[in-house]
Design an enzyme around this catalytic site. Structure first.
Site, PDB file in Angstrom:
ATOM      1  N   ARG A  38      20.099  13.502   4.452  1.00  0.00           N
ATOM      2  CA  ARG A  38      19.720  12.973   5.762  1.00  0.00           C
ATOM      3  C   ARG A  38      20.270  13.830   6.903  1.00  0.00           C
ATOM      4  O   ARG A  38      20.647  13.300   7.957  1.00  0.00           O
ATOM      5  CB  ARG A  38      20.219  11.528   5.947  1.00  0.00           C
ATOM      6  CG  ARG A  38      19.510  10.503   5.099  1.00  0.00           C
ATOM      7  CD  ARG A  38      18.240  10.012   5.785  1.00  0.00           C
ATOM      8  NE  ARG A  38      17.540   9.054   4.955  1.00  0.00           N
ATOM      9  CZ  ARG A  38      17.604   7.735   5.115  1.00  0.00           C
ATOM     10  NH1 ARG A  38      18.325   7.227   6.085  1.00  0.00           N
ATOM     11  NH2 ARG A  38      16.944   6.946   4.321  1.00  0.00           N
ATOM     12  N   ARG A  53      19.144  10.416  13.009  1.00  0.00           N
ATOM     13  CA  ARG A  53      19.493   9.794  14.286  1.00  0.00           C
ATOM     14  C   ARG A  53      20.861  10.147  14.845  1.00  0.00           C
ATOM     15  O   ARG A  53      21.147   9.842  15.995  1.00  0.00           O
ATOM     16  CB  ARG A  53      19.373   8.274  14.156  1.00  0.00           C
ATOM     17  CG  ARG A  53      17.932   7.815  14.195  1.00  0.00           C
ATOM     18  CD  ARG A  53      17.810   6.377  13.771  1.00  0.00           C
ATOM     19  NE  ARG A  53      18.185   6.235  12.371  1.00  0.00           N
ATOM     20  CZ  ARG A  53      18.038   5.126  11.656  1.00  0.00           C
ATOM     21  NH1 ARG A  53      17.568   4.046  12.227  1.00  0.00           N
ATOM     22  NH2 ARG A  53      18.371   5.083  10.383  1.00  0.00           N
ATOM     23  N   ARG A  78      11.848  11.821  17.904  1.00  0.00           N
ATOM     24  CA  ARG A  78      11.491  10.528  17.308  1.00  0.00           C
ATOM     25  C   ARG A  78      10.840   9.618  18.354  1.00  0.00           C
ATOM     26  O   ARG A  78       9.865   8.933  18.057  1.00  0.00           O
ATOM     27  CB  ARG A  78      12.766   9.903  16.751  1.00  0.00           C
ATOM     28  CG  ARG A  78      12.681   8.498  16.256  1.00  0.00           C
ATOM     29  CD  ARG A  78      12.089   8.448  14.862  1.00  0.00           C
ATOM     30  NE  ARG A  78      12.316   7.154  14.262  1.00  0.00           N
ATOM     31  CZ  ARG A  78      11.642   6.056  14.578  1.00  0.00           C
ATOM     32  NH1 ARG A  78      10.692   6.109  15.482  1.00  0.00           N
ATOM     33  NH2 ARG A  78      11.902   4.919  13.981  1.00  0.00           N
ATOM     34  N   ASP A 137       9.765  10.988   3.733  1.00  0.00           N
ATOM     35  CA  ASP A 137      10.438   9.819   3.186  1.00  0.00           C
ATOM     36  C   ASP A 137       9.901   9.542   1.795  1.00  0.00           C
ATOM     37  O   ASP A 137       8.755   9.895   1.486  1.00  0.00           O
ATOM     38  CB  ASP A 137      10.220   8.597   4.087  1.00  0.00           C
ATOM     39  CG  ASP A 137      11.202   7.493   3.750  1.00  0.00           C
ATOM     40  OD1 ASP A 137      12.320   7.518   4.287  1.00  0.00           O
ATOM     41  OD2 ASP A 137      10.863   6.636   2.919  1.00  0.00           O
ATOM     42  N   TYR A 186      10.724  -0.556  -4.011  1.00  0.00           N
ATOM     43  CA  TYR A 186      10.181  -0.840  -2.671  1.00  0.00           C
ATOM     44  C   TYR A 186       8.745  -1.372  -2.760  1.00  0.00           C
ATOM     45  O   TYR A 186       8.348  -2.250  -2.004  1.00  0.00           O
ATOM     46  CB  TYR A 186      10.231   0.408  -1.795  1.00  0.00           C
ATOM     47  CG  TYR A 186      11.631   0.744  -1.349  1.00  0.00           C
ATOM     48  CD1 TYR A 186      12.225   0.080  -0.275  1.00  0.00           C
ATOM     49  CD2 TYR A 186      12.391   1.701  -2.011  1.00  0.00           C
ATOM     50  CE1 TYR A 186      13.515   0.377   0.129  1.00  0.00           C
ATOM     51  CE2 TYR A 186      13.688   2.005  -1.626  1.00  0.00           C
ATOM     52  CZ  TYR A 186      14.246   1.332  -0.551  1.00  0.00           C
ATOM     53  OH  TYR A 186      15.532   1.607  -0.164  1.00  0.00           O
TER      54      TYR A 186
HETATM   55  C1  LIG Z   1      15.875   4.824  -0.293  1.00  0.00           C
HETATM   56  C2  LIG Z   1      15.328   5.976   0.504  1.00  0.00           C
HETATM   57  C3  LIG Z   1      14.403   5.887   1.588  1.00  0.00           C
HETATM   58  N1  LIG Z   1      14.158   7.173   2.013  1.00  0.00           N
HETATM   59  C4  LIG Z   1      14.878   8.070   1.276  1.00  0.00           C
HETATM   60  C5  LIG Z   1      15.592   7.339   0.292  1.00  0.00           C
HETATM   61  C6  LIG Z   1      16.441   7.953  -0.803  1.00  0.00           C
HETATM   62  C7  LIG Z   1      17.788   8.355  -0.322  1.00  0.00           C
HETATM   63  C8  LIG Z   1      18.673   7.211   0.083  1.00  0.00           C
HETATM   64  O1  LIG Z   1      19.054   6.416  -0.786  1.00  0.00           O
HETATM   65  O2  LIG Z   1      18.981   7.148   1.287  1.00  0.00           O
HETATM   66  C9  LIG Z   1      14.877   9.546   1.356  1.00  0.00           C
HETATM   67  C10 LIG Z   1      14.802  10.181   2.679  1.00  0.00           C
HETATM   68  N2  LIG Z   1      14.523   9.619   3.889  1.00  0.00           N
HETATM   69  C11 LIG Z   1      14.539  10.576   4.865  1.00  0.00           C
HETATM   70  C12 LIG Z   1      14.769  11.825   4.262  1.00  0.00           C
HETATM   71  C13 LIG Z   1      14.676  13.118   5.059  1.00  0.00           C
HETATM   72  C14 LIG Z   1      15.344  14.286   4.674  1.00  0.00           C
HETATM   73  C15 LIG Z   1      16.852  14.345   4.921  1.00  0.00           C
HETATM   74  O3  LIG Z   1      17.253  14.801   6.032  1.00  0.00           O
HETATM   75  O4  LIG Z   1      17.632  14.059   3.996  1.00  0.00           O
HETATM   76  C16 LIG Z   1      14.965  11.584   2.892  1.00  0.00           C
HETATM   77  C17 LIG Z   1      15.303  12.566   1.782  1.00  0.00           C
HETATM   78  C18 LIG Z   1      14.305  10.376   6.293  1.00  0.00           C
HETATM   79  C19 LIG Z   1      14.481   9.039   6.887  1.00  0.00           C
HETATM   80  N3  LIG Z   1      14.057   7.831   6.382  1.00  0.00           N
HETATM   81  C20 LIG Z   1      14.327   6.830   7.271  1.00  0.00           C
HETATM   82  C21 LIG Z   1      14.952   7.414   8.417  1.00  0.00           C
HETATM   83  C22 LIG Z   1      15.351   6.669   9.664  1.00  0.00           C
HETATM   84  C23 LIG Z   1      14.112   6.397  10.453  1.00  0.00           C
HETATM   85  C24 LIG Z   1      14.294   6.512  11.944  1.00  0.00           C
HETATM   86  O5  LIG Z   1      14.458   7.633  12.459  1.00  0.00           O
HETATM   87  O6  LIG Z   1      14.208   5.469  12.573  1.00  0.00           O
HETATM   88  C25 LIG Z   1      15.051   8.787   8.177  1.00  0.00           C
HETATM   89  C26 LIG Z   1      15.594   9.836   9.095  1.00  0.00           C
HETATM   90  C27 LIG Z   1      13.958   5.389   7.116  1.00  0.00           C
HETATM   91  C28 LIG Z   1      14.188   4.779   5.783  1.00  0.00           C
HETATM   92  N4  LIG Z   1      13.668   5.237   4.600  1.00  0.00           N
HETATM   93  C29 LIG Z   1      14.102   4.447   3.557  1.00  0.00           C
HETATM   94  C30 LIG Z   1      14.910   3.423   4.112  1.00  0.00           C
HETATM   95  C31 LIG Z   1      15.610   2.352   3.307  1.00  0.00           C
HETATM   96  C32 LIG Z   1      14.926   3.621   5.496  1.00  0.00           C
HETATM   97  C33 LIG Z   1      15.569   2.733   6.523  1.00  0.00           C
HETATM   98  C34 LIG Z   1      17.039   2.943   6.620  1.00  0.00           C
HETATM   99  C35 LIG Z   1      17.359   3.788   7.815  1.00  0.00           C
HETATM  100  O7  LIG Z   1      16.729   3.544   8.858  1.00  0.00           O
HETATM  101  O8  LIG Z   1      18.234   4.649   7.718  1.00  0.00           O
HETATM  102  C36 LIG Z   1      13.755   4.652   2.146  1.00  0.00           C
END
Ligand SMILES: Cc1c2[nH]c(c1CCC(=O)O)Cc1[nH]c(c(CCC(=O)O)c1C)Cc1[nH]c(c(CCC(=O)O)c1C)Cc1[nH]c(c(C)c1CCC(=O)O)C2
Length: 346
Positions: A27, A31, A40, A77, A156
């Protein structure tokens, strides 16, 4: 024969021990960076950001400009695969993902495998753009493509959102393994197609995120984590020999050894609960990645420095990629990431 890799991240995955291990952070685009929050806000929803190649490319490069990590990870994602299969996926502001839950064979039959590449095409375009930019401006940085593992994506798809217990998906898997197995098989095929297209577009390594691997008991872990991962690894190896694969079976606990042995991954990403010295000793023949607690990075200062030093010590003399044990937290001060970079770069 594939030529030996020159980028430090790819050398680590090829089994090379380096005195200064390469690093990236899960990640790393997100943010905690003001420039991410700005893009964003322009994008509209989070899914829009993932589906607009110019913006996805921009946010992927943002952390590299500040910190020069050894790898960039495609900004996307894991829920892009359900989206590309035609399931309704949204991200509720401040609440996380919301999907139209699939609970039975009717829901499964409504998925549209044939539309996968058409709906995922913007992601492949993002990969092409990132790779062009890396080749031009960050020639030693490797590009990681990724997908969720079938089990975690199914969590999911069936729950319709994040969950503590994963009750519905587990009940389906336990009560009707044949039917649930069809969903997993579909996800195996979709993941192979989706990752393969990312590799053709320029991804040089791939990571499979199995964030909820730890939710399953031992038999289920073999059936729904190890077997599908093995099938994906075999298919990708056949199509793209030489492209390394990292698995991240989060909270796999004592199943970790079987995961490494039986899936055939080149690298395994460790969550913060795995003792680094134990992993370094026990998990031979695989490159380790991880596993600083994201809250240590958030905390910074002496606690972070001690954590980093101990981790580097435990992993010295073996192939290793420095990373966090889970995603960077949005409250993390960017200055702490700068200090971490200085510690790792010396
Ligand atoms: C379970 C999972 C998800 N997504 C992901 C996983 C596996 C890794 C982990 O366990 O964290 C993987 C993921 N999600 C995102 C990336 C981008 C690449 C990186 O920089 O690592 C990667 C590799 C961007 C993201 N994916 C998400 C964001 C935040 C969204 C925003 O900017 O509002 C980002 C940057 C949203 C997301 N996406 C997901 C959730 C549960 C959420 C909400 C939680 C949160 O808001 O942090 C599903």
């Amino acid at each position: 024969m594939t030529a030996a890799p020159t980028k430090p991240f790819l050398r680590a995955l090829a089994g090379e021990t380096q005195t200064r291990p390469p690093f990236w952070l899960m990640r790393q685009a997100g943010r905690y960076l003001p420039e991410y929050r700005e893009v964003r806000a322009q994008a509209g929803g989070f899914l829009d950001l993932c589906l607009k190649p110019a913006l996805g490319c921009e946010v992927t490069l943002q952390p590299l400009r500040r910190y020069g990590m050894d790898a960039a990870i495609l900004f996307s994602d894991i829920l892009l695969v359900p989206h590309a299969l035609g399931q309704s996926v949204g991200f509720a502001e401040g609440e996380g993902p919301r999907l139209a839950a699939i609970r039975d064979m009717n829901g499964l039959r409504a998925l549209d495998f044939d539309g996968l590449h058409r709906r995922a095409e913007p992601v492949y375009e993002t990969v092409r753009r990132i790779r062009e930019n890396l080749d031009k401006d960050f020639p030693t940085t490797a590009l990681i493509g990724f997908a969720g593992s079938p089990w975690t994506v199914a969590c999911y798809m069936v729950e319709g959102q994040g969950s503590k217990e994963y009750m519905h998906v587990k009940q389906w898997a336990f009560s009707d393994p044949e039917g649930f197995g069809q969903l997993i098989d579909l996800l195996v095929r979709a993941t192979v197609e989706y990752i393969s297209a990312q590799i053709k577009a320029g991804a040089e390594a791939v990571q499979l995120f199995d964030s909820w691997a730890g939710a399953l008991p031992v038999d289920g872990f073999h059936q729904w984590v190890i077997k599908p991962t093995r099938a994906i690894v075999d298919a990708l190896r056949a199509r793209h020999p030489g492209v390394p694969i990292i698995g991240f079976p989060r909270q796999a606990g004592l199943n970790l050894e079987a995961y490494v042995r039986e899936t055939g991954v080149d690298g395994v990403s460790l969550d913060p609960g795995v003792p680094a010295a134990w992993a370094s000793e026990t998990l031979k023949g695989v490159t380790l990645q991880g596993n600083l607690d994201p809250v240590l990075l958030l905390t910074g200062g002496a606690a972070m420095r001690r954590g980093v030093t101990e981790l580097l010590e435990a992993m010295s003399g073996r192939p290793f990629i420095f990373n966090l044990g889970h995603g960077i937290l949005k409250e993390t001060p960017p200055e702490h990431v700068a200090e971490l970079t200085r510690l790792l770069r010396g």
